[in-house]
Design a protein around this motif. Structure first.
Motif, PDB file in Angstrom:
ATOM      1  N   ASN A 223     -18.586  50.024  24.568  1.00  0.00           N
ATOM      2  CA  ASN A 223     -17.894  50.671  25.685  1.00  0.00           C
ATOM      3  C   ASN A 223     -17.870  49.775  26.923  1.00  0.00           C
ATOM      4  OD1 ASN A 223     -17.326  52.983  24.190  1.00  0.00           O
ATOM      5  ND2 ASN A 223     -19.195  54.028  24.837  1.00  0.00           N
ATOM      6  N   VAL A 224     -18.981  49.072  27.165  1.00  0.00           N
ATOM      7  CA  VAL A 224     -19.030  48.155  28.307  1.00  0.00           C
ATOM      8  C   VAL A 224     -17.995  47.041  28.146  1.00  0.00           C
ATOM      9  CG1 VAL A 224     -20.429  46.396  29.460  1.00  0.00           C
ATOM     10  CG2 VAL A 224     -21.418  48.632  28.937  1.00  0.00           C
ATOM     11  N   ARG A 226     -15.265  47.105  26.249  1.00  0.00           N
ATOM     12  CA  ARG A 226     -13.924  47.693  26.381  1.00  0.00           C
ATOM     13  C   ARG A 226     -13.512  47.789  27.851  1.00  0.00           C
ATOM     14  NH1 ARG A 226     -15.468  51.587  22.216  1.00  0.00           N
ATOM     15  NH2 ARG A 226     -14.103  51.406  20.390  1.00  0.00           N
ATOM     16  N   ASP A 227     -14.446  48.235  28.680  1.00  0.00           N
ATOM     17  CA  ASP A 227     -14.128  48.469  30.088  1.00  0.00           C
ATOM     18  C   ASP A 227     -14.085  47.184  30.905  1.00  0.00           C
ATOM     19  OD1 ASP A 227     -14.023  51.177  29.561  1.00  0.00           O
ATOM     20  OD2 ASP A 227     -16.081  51.571  30.224  1.00  0.00           O
ATOM     21  N   ASP A 228     -15.037  46.285  30.645  1.00  0.00           N
ATOM     22  CA  ASP A 228     -15.212  45.118  31.516  1.00  0.00           C
ATOM     23  C   ASP A 228     -14.615  43.829  30.964  1.00  0.00           C
ATOM     24  OD1 ASP A 228     -16.595  46.879  33.093  1.00  0.00           O
ATOM     25  OD2 ASP A 228     -18.593  46.142  32.541  1.00  0.00           O
ATOM     26  N   PRO A 230     -11.838  43.330  28.263  1.00  0.00           N
ATOM     27  CA  PRO A 230     -10.818  43.517  27.223  1.00  0.00           C
ATOM     28  C   PRO A 230     -10.305  42.197  26.669  1.00  0.00           C
ATOM     29  CG  PRO A 230      -9.912  44.000  29.404  1.00  0.00           C
ATOM     30  CD  PRO A 230     -11.402  43.881  29.564  1.00  0.00           C
ATOM     31  N   GLU A 246      -5.600  48.754  22.365  1.00  0.00           N
ATOM     32  CA  GLU A 246      -6.127  49.314  23.613  1.00  0.00           C
ATOM     33  C   GLU A 246      -6.405  48.205  24.627  1.00  0.00           C
ATOM     34  OE1 GLU A 246      -9.553  51.397  22.298  1.00  0.00           O
ATOM     35  OE2 GLU A 246      -8.454  53.201  21.678  1.00  0.00           O
ATOM     36  N   VAL A 250      -4.296  47.244  28.349  1.00  0.00           N
ATOM     37  CA  VAL A 250      -4.922  47.004  29.660  1.00  0.00           C
ATOM     38  C   VAL A 250      -4.466  45.665  30.225  1.00  0.00           C
ATOM     39  CG1 VAL A 250      -7.111  46.600  30.849  1.00  0.00           C
ATOM     40  CG2 VAL A 250      -6.933  48.429  29.155  1.00  0.00           C
TER      41      VAL A 250
END
Length: 564
Positions: A223-224, A226-228, A230, A246, A250
């Motif tokens: 998750n980290v 994915r968010d920080d 990509p 996904e 982004v």
């Protein structure tokens, strides 16, 4: 000393977590002690003794702040290391479970042994046996990649924690920080104790190694990233199509804004100080980057149904590469690559750019529909096979403007280089899934040379069709590591096919290639199919050429129309 596989299998995260919890209690005690003791003023005490006492008091306060910073840093690092070691445990389980499920055994030194093996007597031909052996070796290689990833991760955690403990805490570096109070010292330590996210393997990693990296991460770590980050996953072969889509969504939004703003900035800069460099950057963004990004935004935009409702698109952006001064590269799928029973990867050729990619994506949509319709009509009972098609333009397709360069359509140089990347993409589809789909390679024009080059490497491709091909970099199909048949289509009036020797040998004359028809015909259900003419009609809807492609994708030989 670096840990080996046998040692890594014994690693556990719980003791680290317990120590981190204990240090947190110590940290809270120290902060509270500091606030209780040093929160008291010295009152009206004055004189030389009072001055010396005050100086000593400040030294003790600074010393306590330093200890709080160090304890907080170590506590935070142990918590992060605990999470990372949990990832090591996950990576070890992933390798062990994969080995068990596939009849493999991992030795103490990390060597993967094939206990199950294959009985070659069960195959009817040498080609089938060779393909089965290649598939089996791919299973062994994937298990080895999982073992390597678990050990690599363990080394990373060990080195990262050692760097903090030895390079920051024991060296006294953290003690040199100036904190304003005890809470500030605690915050400084927690910030210093942050360990970097566990990054992906190097760019040269195999798809199996990439898959092992991602599958070995904890959900929190995934998750980290994915968010920080990509960008770590957007173009990484071996990761799922859903994940890549996904990440690229982004990045597409981010790049569109950045280059739009950059165009405005460069325009103003050129007005103030006109230089050749500024002009070249401006023209590149205006004429290449933004048209490509706008086209990708258009291709992947949500659809509007007949009722005017917004519905999710079935298109996935699986790759997006922007290199300064070069043409934008992209990979677009239609359908769900992660679950489809059949996956076809199409590589276009000469003069193709991302700004022109919409037409090919539409053609791949038509081909997907044709193939699934064919499957539903012939399946009889049960669930009809599902199809996903991919347009792979993750290379610098030759242009008219590059004919006299190293990127020339008259040379196989670009095809050979791009072929390695295409082979990795093929492998990545299988590596990202628990089950392998029927994987088909499609190549048109110069893209057929790229496809041919890719198939000289182990790719997991089960069948391939080249059409409108100027030549393949092989002499016979035996040079291909293809698990099935190579098909070829050449339409009447296509003047760009033939044995020019520029990109290789004419597949029309390569022994072992099955020649398919492109003239008018009738499908098995009685539907009239049109002929394809020239170089650009192979993918037209309701043509014999398109129907043949669909038949190869669906593994329906009865639907194939051979050239007479």
């Amino acid at each position: 000393m670096s840990a080996d596989w046998a040692q890594v299998t014994l690693w556990r995260s719980a003791p680290l977590d317990e120590h981190a919890t204990s240090l947190l209690a110590t940290e809270d005690t120290l902060v509270q002690l500091g606030e209780d003791v040093f929160g008291q003023a010295l009152g009206n005490w004055t004189g030389a003794t009072a001055l010396l006492a005050g100086m000593q008091r400040n030294l003790l306060k600074e010393s306590l702040e330093d200890r709080i910073t160090e304890v907080s840093a170590v506590r935070r690092a142990l918590q992060a290391a605990s999470d990372s070691v949990a990832g090591v445990e996950s990576a070890v389980r992933s390798a062990q479970d994969y080995a068990t499920d596939n009849g493999l055994w991992i030795a103490g030194d990390g060597t993967v042994n094939d206990e199950k093996g294959l009985s070659l007597t069960s195959f009817t031909s040498d080609d089938d046996a060779e393909a089965a052996l290649a598939d089996r070796q791919a299973v062994v290689d994937e298990c080895a990649a999982r073992v390597e990833e678990a050990v690599r991760r363990a080394h990373y955690v060990d080195a990262d924690l050692f760097a903090l403990l030895n390079g920051e805490v024991l060296s006294g570096n953290l003690a040199r920080r100036d904190a304003s109070d005890f809470k500030d010292a605690e915050r400084d330590g927690a910030e210093a104790g942050r360990l970097d996210p566990y990054g992906p393997p190097q760019d040269s990693a195999t798809p199996a190694q990439n898959a092992a990296w991602w599958n070995g991460l904890t959900e929190k770590e995934q998750n980290v990233i994915r968010d920080d980050h990509p960008e770590w996953i957007a173009n990484r072969d071996g990761l799922s199509a859903k994940l890549r889509n996904e990440a690229n969504a982004v990045l597409l939004k981010r790049y569109t804004k950045y280059y739009t703003d950059e165009l405005d900035r460069l325009g103003a800069e050129f007005d103030a100080d006109p230089t050749v460099e500024t002009s070249q950057k401006y023209v590149w963004i205006r004429d290449e980057v933004l048209p490509a990004l706008n086209k990708l935004n258009e291709i992947t935009a949500p659809k509007i149904d007949d009722m005017g409702r917004t519905v999710a698109t079935d298109r996935q952006l699986l790759g997006l590469t922007i290199v300064p001064g070069e043409r934008v590269q992209a990979v677009v799928a239609v359908g769900d690559v992660d679950t489809a029973d059949k996956v076809a990867v199409f590589t276009p050729g000469f003069t193709t750019t991302v700004a022109k990619l919409g037409n090919y994506v539409n053609k791949m949509t038509d081909l997907k529909v044709r193939a699934e319709d064919m499957g539903s009509l012939n399946n009889g009972v049960g669930k009809s096979p599902t199809v996903a098609t991919v347009t792979w333009l993750d290379y610098q397709a030759p242009q008219w403007s590059t004919v006299a360069s190293n990127n020339s359509v008259l040379s196989a140089r670009t095809a050979v280089a791009a072929g390695s990347d295409l082979a990795d993409f093929y492998q990545g589809i299988n590596a990202s899934r628990s089950d392998d789909p029927h994987l088909v390679g499609l190549g048109h024009s110069y893209g057929s040379a790229v496809t041919g080059a890719a198939l000289t490497k182990e790719s997991g491709v089960d069948a391939a069709v080249v059409f409108g091909s100027p030549g393949l970099p092989i002499n016979t199909v035996d040079e291909l590591k293809l698990h099935g048949t190579l098909y070829n289509e050449q339409a009447d009036g296509d003047r760009l096919v033939g044995n020019s020797g520029a990109t290789g040998f004419d597949p029309d004359r390569i022994p072992g290639t099955v020649q398919l028809a492109t003239g008018a015909s009738t499908s098995l259900k009685g539907e009239p199919l049109s002929a394809s003419h020239g170089h650009s009609e192979y993918l037209d809807d309701r043509t014999t050429s398109q129907n043949n492609l669909a038949a190869v994708i669906m593994e329906m030989r009865d639907e194939l129309v051979a050239r007479e």
